[in-house]
Scaffold this active site. Sequence first.
Site, short mmCIF file in Angstrom:
data_model
loop_
_atom_site.label_atom_id
_atom_site.label_comp_id
_atom_site.label_asym_id
_atom_site.label_seq_id
_atom_site.Cartn_x
_atom_site.Cartn_y
_atom_site.Cartn_z
N GLU A 275 0.97 -1.23 0.10
CA GLU A 275 0.00 0.02 0.04
C GLU A 275 1.05 1.32 -0.03
OE1 GLU A 275 -3.09 0.08 3.06
OE2 GLU A 275 -2.89 2.40 3.28
N GLU B 49 -2.84 11.64 2.70
CA GLU B 49 -3.54 11.07 3.76
C GLU B 49 -3.51 12.09 4.97
OE1 GLU B 49 -2.22 7.50 5.60
OE2 GLU B 49 -4.15 7.13 6.25
#
Length: 382
Positions: free
Chosen positions: A203, A208
Amino acid sequence: MPPHFLKPGDVPPGYAPPGYDEIMLTRGGGASVRHVQTSMPWWNPRYWRKRVWFGVVAAILIVIAIIIGVAVSVTKKNAYPNYSTLSYSLVDTYSGEGFFDQFNYFTGYDPTHGFVHYVPQTQAESLNLTYASKNSAVLRVDTSVGPGDSPDASTGRFSVRVESKNTYDNGLFVFDIKHTPYGCGTWPALWLTDRSNWPDNGEIDVMEATNNATDGNQMTLHTTDQCSMNVRRKETGNALKKDCNHEKNSNAGCGVEADDDSYGTSFNSDGGGVMAMEWRDAGIRMWQWARSSIPSDIKNKTPDPSTWGTALADFPSTNCDIGSHFKNNSIVVNIDLCGDLVYALWDDSGCASNCTDWVANNPEAFTNAYWEFGAFHVYRSS
Ligand SMILES: *[C@@H]1O[C@H](CO)[C@@H](O)[C@H](O)[C@H]1NC(C)=O
Ligand SMILES: *[C@@H]1O[C@H](CO)[C@@H](O)[C@H](O)[C@H]1NC(C)=O
Ligand SMILES: *[C@@H]1O[C@H](CO)[C@@H](O)[C@H](O)[C@H]1NC(C)=O
Ligand SMILES: *[C@@H]1O[C@H](CO)[C@@H](O)[C@H](O)[C@H]1NC(C)=O
Ligand SMILES: *[C@@H]1O[C@H](CO)[C@@H](O)[C@H](O)[C@H]1NC(C)=O
């Protein structure tokens, strides 16, 4: 050294004192014992006993081992992959009115336990949660459903998670971002993963943040074991945890934090900017530019990372085989609400009430909870 003749009172035969050798002289049928002083300086190896030899050899071997160990650890500490210039050509463009046609809408339960209902494409379009025009694509959280509505948001608020139909094993990804979502209860991300093979295929989190995103953008890798960033890196961001293994540090991953203005209100106020992520066997690197300072090679669609200077985040392959840890990833865009990370941070966020109560009852609090993109361009090296 002249011979030393025994005199009365001297040590008898068979008992040569230290520093003397006993020799037997035979002359004319008789024999006499003499003790001859020997020269046995400690530094002369000719006179070393076996035990001494053993100690000396062992000491030399230890010194050699230490020298090799120091050399290896210095070399290791300085080890850095060869990010030689690659020549990139454009393979995929996500833009215009068809932006969302290149994505699947994920509609399952949120794997990270959010208070959210990810809606399918038809519902997203009818609620205007995804909307694409010639120059931009918007992905947002529903702001229409409140406590008096039917249905209400008492089991979670409508939101969207899209995953690109194309998958990637490497490449140079250039994301034009006009607006980043923020607000109490939100957990937005722009990232890459293979949901059906997580964490084996890795990932890569490019953008974010949580809640009002006052700490800036966070860039993170999550992997299986044997992927660590406890090595030499060249980056301007602030390294957080070093072990990328999802089993460590409650799956915090190996993160790099950027400045406060890399996300949220101040990033958005200048019209956002561009994030570039280069993913290759040598490593994964990310850069960010504000709208006013986007390099011309990016604008011209001839990107050359070797001209961009020090990366914001650098995940070199030195102690992490990038090629085996990252595969078959889709580009994912979502805005989660509450969820594991937000629950963990809520008490320190300054946000009111508790997360689920906030999300269920304050639709107007999500007006800034939207992504707006220009275009995504994906390049592959030839
Ligand atoms: C890095 O790789 C390039 C291309 O393979 C090569 O030309 C160059 O010599 C390498 N540099 C180092 C320092 O190994
Ligand atoms: C949908 O959202 C877009 C982008 O925010 C906006 O321009 C458009 O007017 C909205 N459409 C409707 C029908 O509300
Ligand atoms: C690649 O990823 C897609 C989406 O997660 C998945 O359906 C597919 O099985 C994966 N393919 C391989 C070869 O892992
Ligand atoms: C979060 O941002 C909103 C909108 O900018 C603001 O009204 C609110 O006070 C902020 N909350 C916190 C805890 O900073
Ligand atoms: C959240 O807050 C509401 C309103 O104060 C309360 O009724 C509810 O029990 C709280 N939920 C949790 C999980 O704490």
